[in-house]
Scaffold this motif. Structure first.
Motif, PDB file in Angstrom:
ATOM      1  N   THR A  45       0.952  -1.206   0.119  1.00 47.37           N
ATOM      2  CA  THR A  45       0.006  -0.001   0.237  1.00 47.37           C
ATOM      3  C   THR A  45       1.090   1.357   0.094  1.00 47.37           C
ATOM      4  N   GLN A  85      -7.428   0.370  -0.712  1.00 43.60           N
ATOM      5  CA  GLN A  85      -7.682  -0.979   0.086  1.00 43.60           C
ATOM      6  C   GLN A  85      -8.691  -0.796   1.008  1.00 43.60           C
ATOM      7  N   ASP A 159      -5.662  -2.161  -5.070  1.00 38.62           N
ATOM      8  CA  ASP A 159      -5.161  -2.556  -3.860  1.00 38.62           C
ATOM      9  C   ASP A 159      -5.908  -3.490  -3.137  1.00 38.62           C
TER      10      ASP A 159
HETATM   11 MG   LIG Z   1      -1.985  -2.808   2.094  1.00 41.09          MG
END
Ligand SMILES: [Mg+2]
Ligand SMILES: Nc1ncnc2c1ncn2[C@@H]1O[C@H](COP(=O)(O)OP(=O)(O)OP(=O)(O)O)[C@@H](O)[C@H]1O
Length: 308
Positions: A45, A85, A159
């Protein structure tokens, strides 16, 4: 093929001194699906957030479509779509308004036909007038993908896109991703699901503790996956590999209890028949035998374990 994303010497030390990325070099070709695999906390990330301008790099450069993501931020960002994410979608806005607005934020003129197409592709068109807060988790995730596609980006970051998405929808999503790739969009996705990388990716990158440890074409990885091992547990341990067995692709386990034969399961001849007769000629007897195949998962686990 030209690289659409060029990452050089990219490092990130967070405030407080934690090093999340260690001099990452990576170049991604236009129109491929790149899967970034790594355990929790590996830096996936962080890497994506830097490229998308959400986190400041400590060192190094990133060029997206030739634009420096720091010096030429707006130009770089305008060709990037990001599906984050985390789901942050507790809003009273409708699906349609949210996705349309996102297009506007990138300075693109209205294009309801495009928004309609994107929502339909993600099976969200029926929900276009629903408020985001009334969507299920899987729908929210698909809405985030629609939002990321609203401004027709050249590079799409996903993500952990299929976390919390059911099997059927996951398949649908992968079809959408493949179609985008076929239209020339470059896709970079992170995932914990190795099968997903195996199925989807053209290239696979493995990251651990902020270090990019391996980047390889999936086809090449699959070739490696074609290698199998035959393990023979010996009745009596051997002190060393007998002369007659040297040069046959055999290894003796350190404690002498096992012979390991590596062969190409996709080759015309595996050499197993020959091997077994040589063993019997030399009176080497075994009490058990097993075969195993190295998988992407094993490669991954080994790399990660060796680095601990
Ligand atoms: Mg991550
Ligand atoms: N804002 C921050 N400040 C300090 N440390 C951070 C910050 N954000 C992330 N980190 C740390 O950097 C490391 C990498 O985090 P990152 O979120 O990039 O991992 P990840 O590979 O995406 O993991 P996951 O698979 O769990 O999503 C972690 O150890 C994390 O705790």
């Amino acid at each position: 093929m030209a690289a659409i994303l060029e990452i050089s010497g990219l490092s990130k030390v967070y405030d407080g001194g934690f090093t999340a990325l260690k001099s990452v070099d990576l170049s991604i070709e236009k129109g491929e699906i790149f899967a970034l695999l790594g355990p929790n906390g590996a830096g996936k990330t962080t890497l994506i957030s830097i490229i998308c301008g959400l986190v400041k790099p400590t060192n190094g450069t990133v060029l997206a479509g030739g634009h420096d993501i720091v010096r030429d931020y707006r130009a770089a960002r305008s060709i990037i779509g990001l599906v984050p994410q985390e789901l942050t979608t507790d809003s009273f806005e409708t699906v349609w308004a949210t996705v349309s607005l996102s297009r506007g934020l990138f300075g693109k003129s209205k294009n309801p036909a495009h928004i309609e197409k994107v929502l339909k592709a993600l099976s969200l068109y029926d929900k276009r007038d629903a408020k985001l807060m009334t969507l299920s988790g899987g729908m929210k995730r698909r809405m985030l993908i629609a939002k990321a596609l609203a401004h027709e980006p050249d590079i799409l970051f996903l993500d952990e896109p299929t976390a919390g998405v059911d099997v059927q929808l996951r398949r649908d999503m992968w079809n959408v991703v493949r179609e985008l790739r076929d239209q020339g969009v470059t896709i970079i996705l992170t995932t914990h699901y190795i099968e997903e990388a195996e199925e989807m990716a053209d290239q696979v990158g493995i990251i651990n503790k902020g270090e990019l440890m391996l980047v390889e074409e999936k086809a090449e990885l699959m070739r490696k996956l074609g290698r199998k091992q035959l393990r023979l547990a010996l009745l009596a341990p051997l002190a060393e590999l007998p002369e007659a067995l040297v040069g046959r692709g055999l290894e003796l386990r350190e404690d002498g209890s096992e012979l390991i034969y590596t062969y190409d399961s996709q080759g015309e001849r595996t050499g197993i028949t020959r091997l077994l007769s040589v063993l019997s000629e030399n009176d080497i007897r075994f009490k058990d035998l097993s075969t195993s195949q190295s998988s992407l998962e094993e490669i991954f686990v080994n790399l990660v374990r060796n680095q601990r």
